[in-house]
Design a protein around this motif. Structure first.
Motif, PDB file in Angstrom:
ATOM      1  N   LEU B   4      -3.229  16.297  -9.951  1.00 25.87           N
ATOM      2  CA  LEU B   4      -3.945  15.774  -8.790  1.00 25.87           C
ATOM      3  C   LEU B   4      -4.377  14.333  -9.016  1.00 25.87           C
ATOM      4  N   ILE B   5      -4.962  14.127 -10.194  1.00 27.16           N
ATOM      5  CA  ILE B   5      -5.435  12.766 -10.507  1.00 27.16           C
ATOM      6  C   ILE B   5      -4.277  11.789 -10.478  1.00 27.16           C
ATOM      7  N   LEU B   6      -3.178  12.229 -11.135  1.00 21.48           N
ATOM      8  CA  LEU B   6      -1.990  11.393 -11.186  1.00 21.48           C
ATOM      9  C   LEU B   6      -1.496  11.052  -9.782  1.00 21.48           C
ATOM     10  N   LEU B   7      -1.450  12.086  -8.967  1.00 24.04           N
ATOM     11  CA  LEU B   7      -0.956  11.917  -7.607  1.00 24.04           C
ATOM     12  C   LEU B   7      -1.807  10.901  -6.843  1.00 24.04           C
ATOM     13  N   SER B   8      -3.133  11.088  -6.984  1.00 25.00           N
ATOM     14  CA  SER B   8      -3.999  10.184  -6.214  1.00 25.00           C
ATOM     15  C   SER B   8      -3.890   8.752  -6.728  1.00 25.00           C
ATOM     16  N   ILE B   9      -3.714   8.596  -8.048  1.00 25.02           N
ATOM     17  CA  ILE B   9      -3.563   7.241  -8.591  1.00 25.02           C
ATOM     18  C   ILE B   9      -2.267   6.628  -8.080  1.00 25.02           C
ATOM     19  N   LEU B  10      -1.205   7.454  -8.077  1.00 22.93           N
ATOM     20  CA  LEU B  10       0.082   6.960  -7.602  1.00 22.93           C
ATOM     21  C   LEU B  10       0.027   6.508  -6.153  1.00 22.93           C
ATOM     22  N   THR B  11      -0.625   7.346  -5.319  1.00 24.86           N
ATOM     23  CA  THR B  11      -0.749   6.960  -3.900  1.00 24.86           C
ATOM     24  C   THR B  11      -1.484   5.624  -3.799  1.00 24.86           C
ATOM     25  N   THR B  12      -2.560   5.529  -4.580  1.00 24.88           N
ATOM     26  CA  THR B  12      -3.358   4.302  -4.548  1.00 24.88           C
ATOM     27  C   THR B  12      -2.502   3.095  -4.886  1.00 24.88           C
ATOM     28  N   LEU B  13      -1.742   3.240  -6.006  1.00 25.06           N
ATOM     29  CA  LEU B  13      -0.943   2.115  -6.474  1.00 25.06           C
ATOM     30  C   LEU B  13       0.129   1.739  -5.462  1.00 25.06           C
ATOM     31  N   SER B  14       0.849   2.783  -4.986  1.00 25.79           N
ATOM     32  CA  SER B  14       1.941   2.475  -4.067  1.00 25.79           C
ATOM     33  C   SER B  14       1.378   1.840  -2.801  1.00 25.79           C
ATOM     34  N   PHE B  15       0.232   2.308  -2.417  1.00 28.56           N
ATOM     35  CA  PHE B  15      -0.434   1.732  -1.254  1.00 28.56           C
ATOM     36  C   PHE B  15      -0.693   0.243  -1.478  1.00 28.56           C
ATOM     37  N   THR B  16      -1.183  -0.023  -2.695  1.00 34.06           N
ATOM     38  CA  THR B  16      -1.498  -1.403  -3.046  1.00 34.06           C
ATOM     39  C   THR B  16      -0.252  -2.264  -3.059  1.00 34.06           C
ATOM     40  N   ILE B  17       0.806  -1.720  -3.696  1.00 33.83           N
ATOM     41  CA  ILE B  17       2.008  -2.520  -3.879  1.00 33.83           C
ATOM     42  C   ILE B  17       2.717  -2.786  -2.561  1.00 33.83           C
ATOM     43  N   PHE B  18       2.750  -1.751  -1.702  1.00 30.77           N
ATOM     44  CA  PHE B  18       3.526  -1.930  -0.485  1.00 30.77           C
ATOM     45  C   PHE B  18       2.753  -2.569   0.664  1.00 30.77           C
ATOM     46  N   SER B  19       1.470  -2.737   0.455  1.00 30.63           N
ATOM     47  CA  SER B  19       0.739  -3.368   1.555  1.00 30.63           C
ATOM     48  C   SER B  19       1.182  -4.830   1.677  1.00 30.63           C
ATOM     49  N   GLN B  20       1.094  -5.325   2.861  1.00 36.33           N
ATOM     50  CA  GLN B  20       1.618  -6.648   3.181  1.00 36.33           C
ATOM     51  C   GLN B  20       0.946  -7.752   2.366  1.00 36.33           C
ATOM     52  N   GLN B  21       1.768  -8.584   1.692  1.00 36.16           N
ATOM     53  CA  GLN B  21       1.215  -9.738   0.985  1.00 36.16           C
ATOM     54  C   GLN B  21       0.870 -10.828   1.986  1.00 36.16           C
ATOM     55  N   GLU B  22      -0.211 -11.506   1.722  1.00 40.94           N
ATOM     56  CA  GLU B  22      -0.553 -12.630   2.591  1.00 40.94           C
ATOM     57  C   GLU B  22       0.446 -13.740   2.393  1.00 40.94           C
ATOM     58  N   LYS B  23       0.682 -14.535   3.433  1.00 42.90           N
ATOM     59  CA  LYS B  23       1.596 -15.659   3.295  1.00 42.90           C
ATOM     60  C   LYS B  23       0.886 -16.800   2.575  1.00 42.90           C
ATOM     61  N   ARG B  24       1.705 -17.697   2.060  1.00 37.04           N
ATOM     62  CA  ARG B  24       1.179 -18.796   1.273  1.00 37.04           C
ATOM     63  C   ARG B  24       0.495 -19.832   2.160  1.00 37.04           C
ATOM     64  N   ALA B  25      -0.673 -20.267   1.742  1.00 36.92           N
ATOM     65  CA  ALA B  25      -1.380 -21.320   2.465  1.00 36.92           C
ATOM     66  C   ALA B  25      -1.323 -22.603   1.634  1.00 36.92           C
ATOM     67  N   MET B  26      -1.855 -23.688   2.171  1.00 38.33           N
ATOM     68  CA  MET B  26      -1.890 -24.924   1.396  1.00 38.33           C
ATOM     69  C   MET B  26      -2.796 -24.729   0.195  1.00 38.33           C
ATOM     70  N   PRO B  27      -2.350 -25.142  -0.982  1.00 41.58           N
ATOM     71  CA  PRO B  27      -3.215 -25.023  -2.154  1.00 41.58           C
ATOM     72  C   PRO B  27      -4.392 -26.000  -2.059  1.00 41.58           C
ATOM     73  N   SER B  28      -5.362 -25.785  -2.911  1.00 41.44           N
ATOM     74  CA  SER B  28      -6.545 -26.657  -2.910  1.00 41.44           C
ATOM     75  C   SER B  28      -6.365 -27.762  -3.936  1.00 41.44           C
ATOM     76  N   VAL B  29      -5.940 -28.944  -3.447  1.00 39.87           N
ATOM     77  CA  VAL B  29      -5.660 -30.078  -4.330  1.00 39.87           C
ATOM     78  C   VAL B  29      -6.221 -31.320  -3.653  1.00 39.87           C
ATOM     79  N   ASN B  30      -6.737 -32.257  -4.436  1.00 38.39           N
ATOM     80  CA  ASN B  30      -7.242 -33.483  -3.841  1.00 38.39           C
ATOM     81  C   ASN B  30      -6.143 -34.541  -3.723  1.00 38.39           C
ATOM     82  N   VAL B  31      -6.035 -35.132  -2.533  1.00 41.20           N
ATOM     83  CA  VAL B  31      -5.132 -36.260  -2.325  1.00 41.20           C
ATOM     84  C   VAL B  31      -5.955 -37.416  -1.748  1.00 41.20           C
TER      85      VAL B  31
END
Lengths: 565, 171
Positions: B4-31
């Motif tokens: 059970l524990i394993l299963l719940s951890i796996l669901t958690t992880l897969s949930f984390t991995i497959f959730s949508q990654q945010e797109k890249r924004a401008m980095p914080s650099v001084n110009v």
């Protein structure tokens, strides 16, 4: 049983809840994290080519330089590395680049306006007169990055402080000397705020100090182990006019570059610019005396340079202008002046024509600085070598160039850039040749660059270049034809031909009238770019196929790939 | 129980991995801006409209061709889509002083900054100039292109128009 069942239910609920909380936080952390990178590779298959002195091809047929950067960022945290591969390094590259390795790695975070970086970093103080590290591995194999620690701190609006400590990169090793430095910058208007903030007059002041430590292991001299250098600078802007000045001083720093003299070094940089719509003017002056500064006093070549003394000449990209007589700053002493004017003749005016005409005029002139030798014993640890005043212009000319560039659009389909340059190049000083055999080169160079846009996607660009001189290798011509099919493809052929060379072999033939022919084709998609080339290519800045990059000398078949994600 | 524990951890992880990654924004650099002031690149914005971030240098001829060609049609682009072009010069001390006179001399109406220590260029993994990024109204990088050939500006503008119309870009 019922109790057991209840317990199980409770445990499951607790697990799911805690896992959801955990998931939430892992989610937060992981999803904000991003990995990005870029990749570059140059591979060459070499051919024996006795004409251009490439008869000594390496034992290996194929050489390759490559690298990839990976940077992980997550909120205010960032870390990354660059993997470099020299299997083996291309000809013309320092042989110390050998094998594979991590040439750059760092970690940094920002908190309350303070950024801490550990590992490798690139930094510069002011204009770089006493400190600047940078990287140009691709074409030059140059990288003098720091390895150590850095703090960049914005103390409050308008006040910035940087602190650095570390050693410099020397191929896959580190240089001997340790650098320590601080830099402060005060933007007066932002710092004091109030009505100053919106003032039309803006002032920035800056000061830096850097010191290098290197143990004295000389039996011959008594060498300073700590060498300090400092500089002060300002930037004053009033409406459309600006002044930028910096003065730098370095205490005595005997080194291989200056012949182990105990004289101090000085440098200054001054620049004023005025611009308004359709008109821009820049005037600048720079002087430096005994300002070679390296973190190992015995180093030579491009190794372990601490500071940057910009060359005050126009940075050319046309083949004959860029590769034959490029000026290089003389750190031991020079005085340089430069002016550049940019002007746009208005649309529909008499001279401007239908689309307007662009004019750019650049003049630069560089001399030695006047000095008087001070004779002392060879091994004396107090010898000054010479005395001078940094503002005194000597009478030996190093470089002089006037060039005019006219940009003209004739129709929606046809555009041209016309460049004329007249230059004087002191090859004895700049290239370290014997002045008796190698007189100053006086050259006239003309370039016609035409672009014909066939339709929305197809275009042909040609460059016709001529270099005319009575000295050195005499006349050269270059012809380039480039065909592009937007947005993905291009092909180009180029021939750089030393048609006027008068040298003869024993049979009386003009054996040095060499063609540097080079054919290339490329494919670009998004941020991936592939290029193959065949032929000979001189080292220098090349702008072919829609990008500009510094390329190594080529001979044979080349493959270049760049990519970023 | 372990399962059970394993299963719940796996669901958690897969949930984390497959959730949508945010797109890249401008980095914080001084110009540095054209007045010598410091600007953080994470603050670039265009009121929810698309932005073009273009890397160039005064010594880069294809870069100048690109920016001069876009300058001819920039008014139309702005009027039709509200797009803003931010030109990042990577010129160092040798040429940085010539940037503002060049920009004004050519009559460019872009927002121009100087990245003389190449911090932004490194943070965005740019190999060579010219290199162009296109950002959507949320400030996310949705498209990029290296090099410039005549006509590339049309492809760029197609992407700008698609963004302005609220469409997703196929990369």
């Amino acid at each position: 049983m019922r109790l057991k069942g209840f317990r199980l239910l409770t445990i499951i609920t607790a697990l799911v809840l805690s896992n959801n909380l955990l998931a939430q936080s892992i989610d937060d952390v992981l999803n904000r994290g991003q990995v990005h990178g870029n990749f570059g590779m140059d591979m060459q298959y070499y051919q024996v080519d006795s004409l251009i002195g490439a008869s000594e091809t390496p034992d290996e047929d194929v050489l390759m330089n490559g690298f990839a950067n990976f940077i992980y960022t997550n909120g205010s945290f960032s870390a990354g590395f660059r993997y470099e591969s020299y299997m083996n390094a291309l000809q013309g590259f320092p042989a110390q680049y050998k094998g594979n390795g991590i040439g750059y790695r760092f970690a940094s975070y920002t908190n309350d306006d303070m950024t801490v970086t550990v590992g490798n970093y690139y930094e510069q103080f002011g204009n770089g007169l006493i400190f600047r590290t940078y990287e140009a591995l691709g074409g030059l194999g140059y990288d003098n990055s720091m390895d150590g620690m850095r703090i960049n701190y914005k103390l409050r609006d308008g006040l910035f402080v940087k602190g650095i400590i570390g050693t410099q990169r020397l191929y896959f090793e580190q240089g001997d000397g340790v650098l320590r430095g601080v830099d402060g910058e005060l933007m007066v208007n932002d710092f004091f705020g109030g009505s100053l903030k919106n003032s039309k007059t803006k002032l920035t002041l800056g000061a830096s100090f850097i010191s290098k430590y290197q143990a004295d292991q000389s039996s011959q001299y008594n060498l300073p182990e700590n060498v300090g250098a400092y500089s002060g600078r300002f930037l004053l802007r009033h409406r459309k006019i600006s002044f930028n000045g910096e003065y730098a001083y370095k205490i005595n720093d005997p080194s291989a570059d200056n012949g182990f003299i105990y004289k101090e070094g000085t440098a200054f940089y001054a620049e004023t610019a005025y611009s308004t719509k359709g008109f821009g003017l820049t005037l600048s002056a720079k002087g430096n005396d005994n300002m070679s500064f390296r973190s190992d006093r015995a180093a030579g070549q491009q190794d372990l340079l601490i500071n940057y003394l910009p060359a005050l000449t126009r940075q050319h990209t046309y083949n004959l202008l860029a590769t034959l007589y490029p000026y290089a700053t003389q750190p031991n002493g020079e005085m340089a002046f430069q002016g550049e004017l940019v002007y746009k003749l208005k649309k529909k005016s008499f001279l401007g024509g239908k689309y307007g005409t662009g004019i750019l005029v650049n003049y630069s002139t560089i001399y030695n600085i006047d000095s008087t030798a001070v004779p002392t014993a060879e091994n004396d640890s107090t010898r000054m070598g010479y005395t001078t005043n940094i503002f005194s212009v000597g009478d030996e000319r190093y470089y002089d160039e006037i060039n005019v560039e006219i940009t003209k659009k004739f129709s929606k389909k046809l555009k041209g850039i016309f460049t004329y340059s007249n230059m004087v190049f002191n090859q004895a000083v700049i290239q370290g040749k014997n002045p008796k055999k190698y007189p100053d080169v006086y050259a006239d160079i003309a370039v016609i660059d035409l672009t014909y846009k066939i339709n929305k996607k197809n275009a042909i660009r040609t460059e016709i270049q001529g270099l005319f001189t009575q000295q050195d290798q005499q006349e050269w011509a270059t012809i380039l034809i480039e065909y592009s099919f937007s947005p993905h493809w291009f092909v180009a052929i180029m021939d750089q031909y030393n048609y006027g060379n008068t040298n003869k072999d024993v049979d009386g033939n003009f054996n040095e009238r060499i063609h540097y022919y080079f054919a290339s084709a490329g494919y670009v998609r998004g941020a991936n770019r592939f290029q193959v080339g065949y032929g000979r290519q001189r080292a220098g800045i090349f702008c072919i196929g829609g990008i500009c990059r510094t390329v190594p000398a080529a001979n044979g078949l080349t493959l270049s790939i760049t990519s970023s994600f | 129980m372990k399962k059970l524990i394993l299963l719940s951890i796996l669901t958690t992880l897969s949930f984390t991995i497959f959730s949508q990654q945010e797109k890249r924004a401008m980095p914080s650099v001084n110009v540095t801006d054209m007045e010598g002031g410091t600007v953080n690149t994470s603050e670039f914005n265009n009121d929810g409209k698309p932005m073009i971030v273009n890397f160039w240098a005064t010594w880069c001829s294809p870069c100048k061709r690109e920016l001069n060609n876009i300058a001819d049609v920039y008014d139309d682009w702005v009027e039709e889509t509200g797009v803003k072009l931010i030109a990042i010069s990577i010129d160092d001390a040798r040429n940085a002083g010539k940037v503002a006179p060049y920009v004004n001399g050519k009559g460019w109406e872009y927002e121009v900054y100087i990245d003389s220590n190449q911090d932004l260029k490194r943070a965005l993994n740019v190999n060579n100039v010219p290199h162009t990024f296109l950002l959507n109204g949320k400030g996310e990088i949705v498209w990029q292109h290296n090099s410039y050939q005549e006509g590339d500006e049309d492809t760029l503008y197609e992407a700008v128009k698609a963004l302005a119309a609220g469409k997703e870009l196929k990369h």
